[in-house]
Design an enzyme around this catalytic site. Structure first.
Site, mmCIF file in Angstrom:
data_model
loop_
_atom_site.group_PDB
_atom_site.id
_atom_site.type_symbol
_atom_site.label_atom_id
_atom_site.label_comp_id
_atom_site.label_asym_id
_atom_site.label_seq_id
_atom_site.Cartn_x
_atom_site.Cartn_y
_atom_site.Cartn_z
ATOM 1 N N ARG A 108 0.821 -1.209 0.000
ATOM 2 C CA ARG A 108 0.000 0.000 0.000
ATOM 3 C C ARG A 108 0.856 1.260 0.000
ATOM 4 O O ARG A 108 1.911 1.314 0.627
ATOM 5 C CB ARG A 108 -0.926 0.005 1.218
ATOM 6 C CG ARG A 108 -2.081 1.009 1.077
ATOM 7 C CD ARG A 108 -2.739 1.318 2.410
ATOM 8 N NE ARG A 108 -3.471 0.161 2.918
ATOM 9 C CZ ARG A 108 -3.950 0.110 4.148
ATOM 10 N NH1 ARG A 108 -3.748 1.103 4.994
ATOM 11 N NH2 ARG A 108 -4.608 -0.944 4.553
ATOM 12 N N ARG B 215 3.626 7.169 -6.105
ATOM 13 C CA ARG B 215 3.227 5.859 -6.634
ATOM 14 C C ARG B 215 4.425 5.129 -7.244
ATOM 15 O O ARG B 215 4.501 3.912 -7.220
ATOM 16 C CB ARG B 215 2.122 6.032 -7.681
ATOM 17 C CG ARG B 215 0.785 6.474 -7.085
ATOM 18 C CD ARG B 215 -0.275 6.621 -8.154
ATOM 19 N NE ARG B 215 -1.566 7.007 -7.589
ATOM 20 C CZ ARG B 215 -1.986 8.250 -7.491
ATOM 21 N NH1 ARG B 215 -1.223 9.247 -7.901
ATOM 22 N NH2 ARG B 215 -3.175 8.525 -6.989
ATOM 23 N N ASN C 52 -0.998 0.082 -7.595
ATOM 24 C CA ASN C 52 -0.122 1.191 -7.997
ATOM 25 C C ASN C 52 1.364 0.822 -7.912
ATOM 26 O O ASN C 52 1.740 0.011 -7.083
ATOM 27 C CB ASN C 52 -0.396 2.401 -7.096
ATOM 28 C CG ASN C 52 -1.559 3.210 -7.616
ATOM 29 O OD1 ASN C 52 -1.705 3.399 -8.816
ATOM 30 N ND2 ASN C 52 -2.401 3.695 -6.717
ATOM 31 N N ARG D 127 -12.678 12.350 -10.927
ATOM 32 C CA ARG D 127 -12.407 13.438 -9.968
ATOM 33 C C ARG D 127 -12.447 14.786 -10.678
ATOM 34 O O ARG D 127 -13.013 15.758 -10.159
ATOM 35 C CB ARG D 127 -11.019 13.250 -9.329
ATOM 36 C CG ARG D 127 -10.935 12.150 -8.295
ATOM 37 C CD ARG D 127 -9.512 12.052 -7.719
ATOM 38 N NE ARG D 127 -9.430 11.035 -6.673
ATOM 39 C CZ ARG D 127 -8.469 10.119 -6.575
ATOM 40 N NH1 ARG D 127 -7.502 10.074 -7.469
ATOM 41 N NH2 ARG D 127 -8.462 9.246 -5.596
ATOM 42 N N HIS E 261 -1.479 7.730 -14.402
ATOM 43 C CA HIS E 261 -2.381 7.867 -13.256
ATOM 44 C C HIS E 261 -1.519 8.392 -12.118
ATOM 45 O O HIS E 261 -0.696 7.677 -11.556
ATOM 46 C CB HIS E 261 -2.980 6.512 -12.869
ATOM 47 C CG HIS E 261 -3.648 6.507 -11.524
ATOM 48 N ND1 HIS E 261 -4.672 7.360 -11.203
ATOM 49 C CD2 HIS E 261 -3.429 5.759 -10.416
ATOM 50 C CE1 HIS E 261 -5.058 7.124 -9.953
ATOM 51 N NE2 HIS E 261 -4.305 6.162 -9.459
ATOM 52 N N THR F 175 -7.236 5.188 0.235
ATOM 53 C CA THR F 175 -8.381 5.495 -0.629
ATOM 54 C C THR F 175 -9.078 4.176 -0.948
ATOM 55 O O THR F 175 -8.422 3.141 -1.038
ATOM 56 C CB THR F 175 -7.951 6.154 -1.958
ATOM 57 O OG1 THR F 175 -7.110 5.249 -2.666
ATOM 58 C CG2 THR F 175 -7.218 7.464 -1.734
#
Length: 331
Positions: free
Chosen positions: A98, A105, A137, A168, A192, A247
């Protein structure tokens, strides 16, 4: 006679029928579970399989979902053995280390590559014809890694990419204009994350170009500071991580949106990560998000965007950033 035998008379012996629309979610962390519940509540598959190396967590999450079976129409199964995933139509990979607060990322990358070396061959073994959707990610690099490790054709390896970034973006534009996001047509392409590219030249409401009304939109010279919206998109994930630690919900809904387009063969256009070599002046073997058509066969077509020179330059820079990391990877 058992109670069951007293209650039920068999008319015929049933032949085992395989699942038609099976979806697997790999990883039962926050993103995996948000994806699972979003897929279940949209009623997208007749069987949902879940797999993870953390056996107790997996067992608990699967039981928790199964206890809600009365309210669902989907069979839910789970196991740490990948045989449970056999014959999936779509496999969603959310597993991985994570992202920590303040961590980019790209920093995550080699940690997750090593995890993928275990996951991807197992998916391929049991679902050789599946469509592979990577969410972990850094998603663009890991989609490339999944493509290389799987040996699948490029149409069957997709990254969730900037589908969420674009959502978003549309939400924030909608807030500023007091309109629903679905009425604000806007795309974020490229990586991303930190080097994503907002296509200001394409932002429109009901076909009315916002840059046509405000030629400075998205530039430093814009008195209305629309550029701040893209900064909010980029900072959005970091802000949520800072506030709640991770998230989950929005990315889960984004995943279900993509799965729906594939399972229902919708031929809907999404900004997802695909091999962009040869497009927009990108020379290297990198995966980036561009508007792409999703259906039963995976990613069937790519839309040729009309980009301004500056936007194209940003996209190429994004590609260079990713290639710089990719070429160092040990696959």
């Amino acid at each position: 006679m058992s109670t069951k035998e007293k209650l039920i008379s068999h008319v015929m012996k049933e032949e085992p029928v395989g699942s038609r629309n099976k979806v697997t979610v790999v990883g039962v962390g926050m993103v995996g579970m948000a994806s699972a519940i979003s897929i279940l509540l949209k009623d997208l598959c007749d069987e949902l399989a879940m797999v993870d190396v953390m056996e107790d967590k997996l067992k608990g999450e699967v039981m928790d979902l199964q206890h809600g079976s009365l309210f669902l129409k989907t069979k839910i199964v789970g196991d740490k053995d990948y045989s449970v995933t056999a014959n999936s139509k779509v496999v969603v990979v959310t597993a991985g280390a994570r992202q920590q607060e303040g961590e980019s990322r790209l920093n995550l990358v080699q940690r997750n590559v090593n995890i993928f070396k275990f996951i991807i061959p197992n998916i391929v073994k049991y679902s050789p014809n599946c469509i592979l959707m990577v969410v972990s990610n850094p998603v663009d690099i890991l989609t490339y890694v999944a493509w290389k490790l799987s040996g699948f054709p490029r149409n069957r390896v997709i990254g969730s990419g900037t589908n969420l970034d674009s959502a978003r973006f549309r939400h924030l534009i909608g807030e500023k204009l007091h309109l629903h996001p679905s009425s604000c047509h806007a795309w974020i392409v490229g990586e991303h994350g930190d080097s994503s590219v907002p296509v200001w030249s394409g932002v429109n409401v009901a076909g009315v170009s916002l840059q046509g009304l405000n030629p400075q939109m998205g530039t430093e010279g814009d008195g209305e500071n629309w550029k701040a919206i893209h900064k909010e998109v980029v900072d959005g994930a970091y802000e949520v991580i800072k506030l709640k630690g991770y998230t989950s919900w929005a990315i889960g809904m984004s995943v279900a949106d993509l799965v729906e387009s594939i399972i229902k063969n919708m031929h809907k256009v999404h900004p997802v990560s695909t091999l962009v070599q040869g497009m927009h002046g990108v020379k290297d073997e990198v995966f980036l998000s561009v508007p792409s058509v999703l259906g039963n066969s995976g990613l069937t077509d790519v839309i040729h965007m009309t980009l301004k020179a500056e936007e194209e330059k940003q996209l190429q820079k994004s590609a260079e950033t990713l290639w710089g990391v990719q070429k160092e990877l040990v696959l």
